[in-house]
Design an enzyme around this catalytic site. Sequence first.
Site, mmCIF file in Angstrom:
data_model
loop_
_atom_site.group_PDB
_atom_site.id
_atom_site.type_symbol
_atom_site.label_atom_id
_atom_site.label_comp_id
_atom_site.label_asym_id
_atom_site.label_seq_id
_atom_site.Cartn_x
_atom_site.Cartn_y
_atom_site.Cartn_z
ATOM 1 N N GLU A 1 -38.552 11.632 -3.568
ATOM 2 C CA GLU A 1 -38.409 10.648 -4.643
ATOM 3 C C GLU A 1 -38.580 11.309 -6.016
ATOM 4 O O GLU A 1 -37.819 11.033 -6.961
ATOM 5 C CB GLU A 1 -39.447 9.529 -4.488
ATOM 6 C CG GLU A 1 -39.131 8.512 -3.412
ATOM 7 C CD GLU A 1 -40.049 7.295 -3.498
ATOM 8 O OE1 GLU A 1 -40.505 6.966 -4.610
ATOM 9 O OE2 GLU A 1 -40.296 6.682 -2.451
ATOM 10 N N SER B 1 -37.028 18.369 14.914
ATOM 11 C CA SER B 1 -37.135 18.423 16.374
ATOM 12 C C SER B 1 -35.782 18.147 16.999
ATOM 13 O O SER B 1 -34.854 17.663 16.338
ATOM 14 C CB SER B 1 -38.118 17.368 16.918
ATOM 15 O OG SER B 1 -39.247 17.199 16.107
ATOM 16 N N ASP C 1 -38.389 6.358 6.068
ATOM 17 C CA ASP C 1 -38.867 6.282 4.683
ATOM 18 C C ASP C 1 -40.151 5.455 4.676
ATOM 19 O O ASP C 1 -40.134 4.241 4.476
ATOM 20 C CB ASP C 1 -37.810 5.643 3.788
ATOM 21 C CG ASP C 1 -38.195 5.712 2.315
ATOM 22 O OD1 ASP C 1 -39.278 6.255 2.000
ATOM 23 O OD2 ASP C 1 -37.427 5.211 1.478
ATOM 24 N N ASP D 1 -43.610 5.297 -0.632
ATOM 25 C CA ASP D 1 -43.037 4.847 -1.901
ATOM 26 C C ASP D 1 -44.008 5.204 -3.025
ATOM 27 O O ASP D 1 -45.231 5.050 -2.883
ATOM 28 C CB ASP D 1 -42.803 3.331 -1.908
ATOM 29 C CG ASP D 1 -41.403 2.954 -1.430
ATOM 30 O OD1 ASP D 1 -40.588 3.860 -1.210
ATOM 31 O OD2 ASP D 1 -41.140 1.748 -1.282
#
Length: 826
Positions: free
Chosen positions: A195, A266, A338, A341
């Site tokens: 971000e 992975s 995600d 934040d």
Amino acid sequence: MALLFRWLIRIASALILLAVAAFVLAWYFAARSLPDYDATLEVAGLTAPVEIVRDNANVPHIFGQSDADVFYALGLAHAQDRLWQMTMLRRTAQGKLSELYGRRTVEIDTVLRRFDIYTAARNSVGAMDTDTQAALDAYAAGVNAWIAEVNAGARGRGAPEMWLFNHALAPWQPADSVAIVKLMAVQLSGHLEEEVLRARTSLALEDQARLADILPDHPGAGLAALPDFASLVPDLPKVTPGTQMASEITRDPLWPLPPRGLAGASNAWAAGISRSATGSTLLANDPHLGLSAPGLFYLARLELQSGGVIGGTIPGVPLVLTGRNAHLGWGITSSYLDDQDLFIEEVNPADASQYRTPDGWANFVTRDSIIRIKDAPSVTIRLQWTQNGPVLTPDQFDLQEIRPPGHVFALGWTALSHEDTTIQAGMALMRARTVEDGIAAGEDFVAPAQVLTLADRNTIGMKLIGHVPDRDPDHVTKGRMPHFGYIAENRWRGHRPYDDNPGWVAPAGGIVGNTNNKIVEAPFPAHVSHTWGDSQRINRWRGLMQDRRVHTRESFIEAQLDTVSFTARSLLPLIGADLWFTGEAAAEGTPQRLRQEALTLLSEWNGEMNEHLPEPLIYAAWLRALQDRLIRDDLGPLAREYAHVEPLFIERVFRDVDGAAAWCDIRQSAPTETCTDIARLSLDDALVWITETYGDNLESLRWGDAHEATHDHPVLGEAPVLNWFVNIRQSTSGGDNTLMRGRTAGSGPRPFENVHAAVYRGVYDFADPDSSVFITSTGQSGHPLSRYYDDLGELWRRGEYIPMSLDPALARGGAVGITQLRPESD
């Protein structure tokens, strides 16, 4: 003169004898901490006798009469072999490294204290069911039993490192195990820095359309256009690339947050009966983490009341994280969910103890925390929280570059939950017998979010496990850039229902797999992530899976060890389109001749990143120089943050997607450069670097000389002399975008060192489960003097495996030791 000579001989002999004596003494004290695997120990807290049978690879097979006793013995076995590693993981999570290392680690401790994961871990213990709490208690008692044995038996303080960094060793607590799982979330998460980088790049670029080039969305459903960061934060001055400061990418080996491009990765895939030649299902898994000595994973077999479980554990945690029991196998891959934040919190200009919320001003929650520093005064830091999460300081994560005046940043993150039941989910998974049971167990998993791949004897499946933040569809930045925390639409609304997490059971095609690729095409907020870990390996994997009608254990191993780069095969024809076999013959020894030789080699190459070939080094150096030439003039010092080549960016530029070829023109020069010009110049750049580093005989180059696997000791790896004993270096094949992934450092004097790769590989065949195989990257022991410190590392390098059997007779037949644990007599 003769007298002087005799005295010089005597002094030299004495110094040599003293050096030898010092070496022998150091060796003796270090060797004292080597455990005796054939010992019989009376220990407190055990309810019945337990056997720890160590097979010929030193994998402990633990047999007890209750689950609590088995977890007790696992704690003792972990401590026997990895006590130093466990101690460092715990200290990192607690933010207490500076008590050992002094000022060097104050910044690390400060970041971890602000995350406050250890407090969250302590509170999470009470959120788990009684069986899980009992397992955590038993495991902690086992660790403490070995610490007591070390103290009572003068066993060299438990590890050689303890002599150099001597400090009181606190008893192990259940919260320590929970904190290590949370620390894994720290090491596997990269959205915070992503971000910040997106915001900084947005400020640096004059043309905001170019943001979609350098930070591209992975192929799939598109997104609505987002505002640029400057319009979100109008008070922030536009930063020009020439003056913008960029943080250095090199970090302390103890730093727990990975640099961009080196978060978790992975592979995992499974074949159902319809796609298996064996008559039952197949499963393969290889988690990728930063390489170290010892490696993070530790092999173990537990004989629970529900049956045997075998696979990869992490010292400090009583779980088989990837492995199998008699009925079910499971593999884990980083989901790239995600789950972070950054919230821009407005501080009350009239009262700095308050911040703005949708409902008005609210008080920061505050607490002081003391960081004790070896050989220096302690430091007290003020911790703050908003309703959105802990407050980070501007000097962390380059936040000063994007902070508007009068604001601070708070971090929202699922891993900071105080009701984290991830270990409880792992306990249920070890006892599961079917794919459906395994998926049900995943509901209690919080963080780090993973894609769970499952196979029982008849069925295969896959499920995203971990809490998915519930974001408002009207979120201003869709979670891609920092945003104001006082806007209600930007705030989390809890987490989404587990049933909404993407998942598949018994797919029609008969195969499931994940290489950290995009797993779902769904509009925000059901999108899972805007940033994924792979857009390239998945293409090679798809081809290998579809090339065969049915698969075997051997074909799964072949895919796991595949070193062909889909990226090289697809990009080289693009960037070299106007360079192949063109131009007049050049004189020997000229740059033009060297370029022609390089292009000839690459034109005949099949894209295999083999350690013995020169072409992978030429290709990797060319792509690295090419990306640098494309972005350096636009981003300035910020270009250093883009340490790894982004294949989608190169493709967009050379296909001129949405005008992306504009990157080829150097803004500061008068002529208009074409992409062919930049491709030719960057190849010359690469060849100059290769010549200066490895010589100008291109055919004698070896990719493995540049692509050494660096299993370095995180503490002693840079110490002179000691590094020869503790570091493990190996020539390796593979690369950034191959299935046998060997992620390169990206920066520094040796940018192609293999620093991030599979730390565990396992392949399970449920037609014959005891023919399943696995391997780790170094060895079972964390003791540099142990023969089990690096014995598995050479097998790992060569692509070999060891058996994964639940048959007690096989373990006993080749046992290197059997430890008998007896309850302490009154």
